[in-house]
Write an enzyme that holds these catalytic residues in place. Structure first.
Site, PDB file in Angstrom:
ATOM      1  N   ASP A  69       0.810  -1.221   0.000  1.00 36.28           N
ATOM      2  CA  ASP A  69       0.000   0.000   0.000  1.00 36.28           C
ATOM      3  C   ASP A  69       0.845   1.273   0.000  1.00 36.28           C
ATOM      4  O   ASP A  69       2.053   1.218   0.188  1.00 36.28           O
ATOM      5  CB  ASP A  69      -0.968   0.002   1.206  1.00 36.28           C
ATOM      6  CG  ASP A  69      -0.316  -0.528   2.478  1.00 36.28           C
ATOM      7  OD1 ASP A  69       0.916  -0.452   2.589  1.00 36.28           O
ATOM      8  OD2 ASP A  69      -1.042  -1.010   3.356  1.00 36.28           O
ATOM      9  N   ASN A 111      -7.822  -4.029  13.903  1.00 38.64           N
ATOM     10  CA  ASN A 111      -9.177  -4.334  13.425  1.00 38.64           C
ATOM     11  C   ASN A 111      -9.179  -5.451  12.381  1.00 38.64           C
ATOM     12  O   ASN A 111     -10.178  -5.697  11.721  1.00 38.64           O
ATOM     13  CB  ASN A 111      -9.836  -3.075  12.839  1.00 38.64           C
ATOM     14  CG  ASN A 111      -9.049  -2.497  11.667  1.00 38.64           C
ATOM     15  OD1 ASN A 111      -8.050  -3.079  11.227  1.00 38.64           O
ATOM     16  ND2 ASN A 111      -9.489  -1.361  11.159  1.00 38.64           N
ATOM     17  N   HIS A 124      -7.277  -5.580   9.682  1.00 38.33           N
ATOM     18  CA  HIS A 124      -6.970  -5.227   8.292  1.00 38.33           C
ATOM     19  C   HIS A 124      -5.660  -5.879   7.851  1.00 38.33           C
ATOM     20  O   HIS A 124      -4.764  -6.123   8.648  1.00 38.33           O
ATOM     21  CB  HIS A 124      -6.997  -3.709   8.060  1.00 38.33           C
ATOM     22  CG  HIS A 124      -5.837  -2.935   8.596  1.00 38.33           C
ATOM     23  ND1 HIS A 124      -5.923  -1.597   8.905  1.00 38.33           N
ATOM     24  CD2 HIS A 124      -4.559  -3.285   8.885  1.00 38.33           C
ATOM     25  CE1 HIS A 124      -4.756  -1.176   9.345  1.00 38.33           C
ATOM     26  NE2 HIS A 124      -3.913  -2.176   9.346  1.00 38.33           N
TER      27      HIS A 124
HETATM   28  P1  PGA Z   1       2.011  -2.119  12.597  1.00 37.76           P
HETATM   29  O1  PGA Z   1       0.850  -2.122  11.549  1.00 37.76           O
HETATM   30  O2  PGA Z   1       3.034  -3.064  12.097  1.00 37.76           O
HETATM   31  O3  PGA Z   1       2.515  -0.705  12.618  1.00 37.76           O
HETATM   32  O4  PGA Z   1       1.426  -2.548  13.912  1.00 37.76           O
HETATM   33  C1  PGA Z   1       0.387  -3.349  11.065  1.00 37.76           C
HETATM   34  C2  PGA Z   1      -0.764  -3.108  10.149  1.00 37.76           C
HETATM   35  O5  PGA Z   1      -1.490  -2.128  10.340  1.00 37.76           O
HETATM   36  O6  PGA Z   1      -0.945  -3.907   9.210  1.00 37.76           O
END
Ligand code: PGA
Length: 251
Positions: free
Chosen positions: A67, A136, A138
């Protein structure tokens, strides 16, 4: 889904890097799907160490990130292109022309999504996809209720995700409201998936991933239908969660 429980963030990162570098060495040409955020930083660090000590070469590796924020340009320090150059690409022998991310500042975003999806396909698809997981559920920026059959698309980030990512920005209001993300279908087409989770903040998500319902309300739940997923999670992320089907790798 294979679950590997490790002691802590460092062990998770070392094991993930070991699996990835092993793959880089054993395959002539490899398409790697990469992630950003806090979780993979340690893994990238170990990949760089391995490159420096063992000379694992990335000359035949192509990378595709999950992304990018809209409308950040690649020289914006908060863009994921900047992150990837800084934390990984600048330290390996990978040609920059082999590294791909969606362009967050494209003038025609819809067109950019189609172009990026095709770019992945034209290169033969992802061999190994590295994933983090949002609180959540995602994966990439596919927020809850994203269709399981989505391809690369523009998303509006949820307030939970914007809050979680505010730690990377000077002011919370600087967190972009939109992003381009590869779709869930794009992720599911990867031949192999490696999902990392560390820390207490991911415990609820891990419980849901392992024991919740298969539902678009929790995007990562789709991974249960993928034939080759390995989850590496630390003890804190898995505390109090029943884990079956333990597995170890040769790394
Ligand atoms: P993070 O994010 O590694 O900063 O915890 C993971 C994500 O949102 O996929």
């Amino acid at each position: 889904m294979k679950i590997i429980e490790v002691k802590d963030y460092q062990q998770m990162s070392r094991l993930a890097a070991c699996i990835i570098s092993e793959k880089v060495r054993s395959q002539n040409r490899l398409n790697l799907g990469l992630a950003t955020g806090e979780t993979p930083k340690g893994t990238y660090n170990y990949l760089i160490k391995d490159f420096n000590h063992n000379g694992t070469s990335y000359e035949e590796v192509y990378t595709f990130n999950l992304d990018e924020y809209v409308p950040l340009s690649m020289d914006n320090p908060n863009s994921y292109r900047f992150y990837m150059n800084h934390f990984l690409f600048n330290h390996l022998d990978i040609p920059m022309s082999h590294t791909f991310l969606p362009l967050g500042n494209a003038t025609d975003l819809e067109n950019e999504c189609v172009r990026y999806e095709k770019q992945i396909e034209d290169h033969g698809g992802i061999d190994l996809q590295l994933l983090g997981i949002g609180k959540n559920g995602h994966i990439g920026f596919n927020e809850p209720r994203t269709s399981f059959i989505s391809k690369t698309h523009v998303v509006t980030l949820t307030s939970l995700t914007r809050e979680a990512n505010a730690r990377f920005f000077e002011r919370p209001e600087d967190v972009p409201k939109q992003a381009i993300t590869v779709g869930i279908e794009t992720i599911m087409k990867s031949k192999e998936i490696l999902l990392l989770a560390s820390g207490e903040s991911k415990r609820e998500a891990m419980n849901e991933l392992l024991h919740g319902e298969l539902s678009e309300d929790f995007p990562a739940s789709i991974l249960r239908l993928h034939p080759d997923v390995t989850v590496i999670a630390d003890q804190t992320a898995l505390k109090g969660i029943q884990v079956e089907g333990y597995s170890f790798t040769k790394c």
